[in-house]
Design an enzyme around this catalytic site. Structure first.
Site, PDB file in Angstrom:
ATOM      1  CD  GLU A 109      -1.802  -1.936   1.904  1.00 53.80           C
ATOM      2  OE1 GLU A 109      -0.961  -2.089   2.885  1.00 53.80           O
ATOM      3  OE2 GLU A 109      -2.632  -2.990   2.108  1.00 53.80           O
ATOM      4  CE1 TYR A 121       7.440   0.413  -3.299  1.00 55.99           C
ATOM      5  CE2 TYR A 121       5.824   2.050  -3.009  1.00 55.99           C
ATOM      6  CZ  TYR A 121       6.746   1.372  -2.608  1.00 55.99           C
ATOM      7  OH  TYR A 121       6.930   1.290  -1.309  1.00 55.99           O
TER       8      TYR A 121
HETATM    9  C1  LIG Z   1      10.465   5.341  -2.528  1.00 52.43           C
HETATM   10  C2  LIG Z   1      11.911   5.277  -2.132  1.00 52.43           C
HETATM   11  C3  LIG Z   1      12.169   4.213  -1.188  1.00 52.43           C
HETATM   12  C4  LIG Z   1      12.949   5.144  -3.557  1.00 52.43           C
HETATM   13  O1  LIG Z   1      14.353   4.733  -2.973  1.00 52.43           O
HETATM   14  P1  LIG Z   1      15.455   5.417  -3.903  1.00 52.43           P
HETATM   15  O2  LIG Z   1      16.602   4.636  -3.753  1.00 52.43           O
HETATM   16  O3  LIG Z   1      15.492   6.878  -4.024  1.00 52.43           O
HETATM   17  O4  LIG Z   1      14.990   4.905  -5.489  1.00 52.43           O
HETATM   18  P2  LIG Z   1      16.060   4.318  -6.784  1.00 52.43           P
HETATM   19  O5  LIG Z   1      17.273   5.420  -6.851  1.00 52.43           O
HETATM   20  O6  LIG Z   1      16.377   2.967  -6.581  1.00 52.43           O
HETATM   21  O7  LIG Z   1      15.073   4.448  -7.963  1.00 52.43           O
HETATM   22  C5  LIG Z   1      14.756   3.537  -8.803  1.00 52.43           C
HETATM   23  C6  LIG Z   1      13.794   4.356  -9.941  1.00 52.43           C
HETATM   24  O8  LIG Z   1      12.549   4.572  -9.338  1.00 52.43           O
HETATM   25  C7  LIG Z   1      12.185   5.907  -9.973  1.00 52.43           C
HETATM   26  N1  LIG Z   1      12.030   6.669  -8.875  1.00 52.43           N
HETATM   27  C8  LIG Z   1      12.686   6.741  -7.752  1.00 52.43           C
HETATM   28  N2  LIG Z   1      12.260   7.827  -7.009  1.00 52.43           N
HETATM   29  C9  LIG Z   1      11.603   8.754  -7.886  1.00 52.43           C
HETATM   30  C10 LIG Z   1      11.097   9.847  -7.737  1.00 52.43           C
HETATM   31  N3  LIG Z   1      11.054  10.520  -6.433  1.00 52.43           N
HETATM   32  N4  LIG Z   1      10.275  10.434  -8.531  1.00 52.43           N
HETATM   33  C11 LIG Z   1      10.099   9.733  -9.770  1.00 52.43           C
HETATM   34  N5  LIG Z   1      10.645   8.688  -9.983  1.00 52.43           N
HETATM   35  C12 LIG Z   1      11.496   7.960  -9.165  1.00 52.43           C
HETATM   36  C13 LIG Z   1      13.137   6.108 -10.839  1.00 52.43           C
HETATM   37  O9  LIG Z   1      12.859   5.704 -12.275  1.00 52.43           O
HETATM   38  C14 LIG Z   1      14.297   5.523 -10.541  1.00 52.43           C
HETATM   39  O10 LIG Z   1      15.337   5.247 -11.548  1.00 52.43           O
HETATM   40  P3  LIG Z   1      16.336   6.684 -12.139  1.00 52.43           P
HETATM   41  O11 LIG Z   1      16.868   7.181 -10.874  1.00 52.43           O
HETATM   42  O12 LIG Z   1      17.504   5.602 -12.889  1.00 52.43           O
HETATM   43  O13 LIG Z   1      15.609   7.351 -12.734  1.00 52.43           O
HETATM   44  C15 LIG Z   1      12.672   6.499  -1.481  1.00 52.43           C
HETATM   45  O14 LIG Z   1      12.364   7.604  -2.039  1.00 52.43           O
HETATM   46  C16 LIG Z   1      11.863   6.695  -0.102  1.00 52.43           C
HETATM   47  O15 LIG Z   1      12.757   6.444   1.032  1.00 52.43           O
HETATM   48  N6  LIG Z   1      11.062   7.560  -0.133  1.00 52.43           N
HETATM   49  C17 LIG Z   1      10.374   8.179   1.379  1.00 52.43           C
HETATM   50  C18 LIG Z   1       9.833   6.908   2.010  1.00 52.43           C
HETATM   51  C19 LIG Z   1       8.674   6.407   1.180  1.00 52.43           C
HETATM   52  O16 LIG Z   1       7.803   7.057   0.753  1.00 52.43           O
HETATM   53  N7  LIG Z   1       8.577   4.850   1.083  1.00 52.43           N
HETATM   54  C20 LIG Z   1       7.607   4.533   0.325  1.00 52.43           C
HETATM   55  C21 LIG Z   1       6.500   4.183   1.451  1.00 52.43           C
HETATM   56  S1  LIG Z   1       5.029   3.192   0.555  1.00 52.43           S
END
Ligand SMILES: CC(C)(COP(=O)(O)OP(=O)(O)OC[C@H]1O[C@@H](n2cnc3c(N)ncnc32)[C@H](O)[C@@H]1OP(=O)(O)O)[C@@H](O)C(=O)NCCC(=O)NCCS
Length: 155
Positions: A109, A121
Site C-alpha cells: 500500500e 514502484y
Molecule cells: C521510494 C524510495 C524508497 C525510493 O528509493 P530510491 O533509492 O530513491 O530509489 P532508486 O534510486 O532505486 O530509484 C529507482 C527508480 O525509481 C524511480 N524513482 C525513484 N524515486 C523517484 C522519484 N522521486 N520520482 C520519480 N521516480 C522515482 C526512478 O525511475 C528510478 O530510476 P532512475 O533514478 O534511474 O530514474 C525513497 O524515495 C524513499 O525512501 N522515500 C520516502 C519513504 C517512502 O515514501 N517509502 C515508500 C512508502 S510506501
C-alpha cells in the site's frame, strides 16, 4: 554521488533498530514506533534487509510472507542517498527472498499523495490493483494497492 556498488546490503540485525527507527522518523509523517518495529521483526514470517554506506544505515525494507504471497511492510532510503539505486537494490533483494520462499506475488500500500514512491514502484514493475479509502491517518489519505507478480525463474 554514490553508486549501488558503494552500498552493502545485508540482513537486519537487532543492533540496527535504533538507526532504522530514526531513519523511518525522518521519512514518514506517521512513522512506525520502536515497539512496532521490534514486534514485527520478531515474527518468523518477517524478513528485513538494510543498506549500509560507510558503516551508516541508509536504507531498509521489511516484507512479511504468508503462503504464496507477501506484503511489503515498509521501505525507506535516506534523503541523502535517494535516486542512487538503493531502493531498487532493496526491492531486488526482497524479490529474491520471495522467490526463495516460493512467494508468487508481492503486495503493498502506498499513500495516494506519495507520487514519488508510486513512480518508484511502477518503475519496478508494480501495478495498481485497487484503492483502500481512508486507509491512512496522520494525515488522512487513501491507499493505492499495488502488486508485483514474481516469476519463477528469470526477472
Ligand atoms: C521510494 C524510495 C524508497 C525510493 O528509493 P530510491 O533509492 O530513491 O530509489 P532508486 O534510486 O532505486 O530509484 C529507482 C527508480 O525509481 C524511480 N524513482 C525513484 N524515486 C523517484 C522519484 N522521486 N520520482 C520519480 N521516480 C522515482 C526512478 O525511475 C528510478 O530510476 P532512475 O533514478 O534511474 O530514474 C525513497 O524515495 C524513499 O525512501 N522515500 C520516502 C519513504 C517512502 O515514501 N517509502 C515508500 C512508502 S510506501
Amino acid at each position: 554521488m554514490i553508486t549501488p556498488t558503494d552500498v552493502r546490503l545485508r540482513s537486519f540485525q537487532p543492533a540496527d533498530l535504533p538507526a532504522l527507527v530514526a531513519l523511518e522518523a525522518a521519512l514518514f509523517p506517521d512513522p512506525w514506533s520502536y515497539e512496532t518495529f521490534a514486534s514485527t521483526l520478531h515474527h518468523a514470517t518477517t524478513a528485513a534487509y538494510v543498506a549500509e554506506h560507510r558503516e551508516h544505515l541508509v536504507g531498509y525494507a521489511l516484507v512479511r510472507t504468508a503462503h504464496d504471497h507477501a506484503d511489503l511492510l515498509t521501505i525507506g532510503v535516506a534523503p541523502t542517498h535517494q535516486r542512487c539505486g538503493v531502493g531498487r537494490l532493496l526491492i531486488d533483494t526482497l524479490i529474491g527472498h520471495c522467490r526463495h520462499v516460493r512467494v508468487t506475488a508481492l503486495f503493498l500500500e502506498v499513500r495516494r499523495e506519495n507520487h514519488s514512491a508510486q513512480a518508484f514502484y511502477r518503475r519496478l514493475d508494480f501495478v495498481e490493483i485497487g484503492v483502500r479509502r481512508g486507509y491512512y491517518r496522520h494525515p488522512i489519505d487513501d491507499a493505492i494497492v499495488m502488486q508485483r507478480v514474481i516469476g519463477a525463474v528469470h526477472e
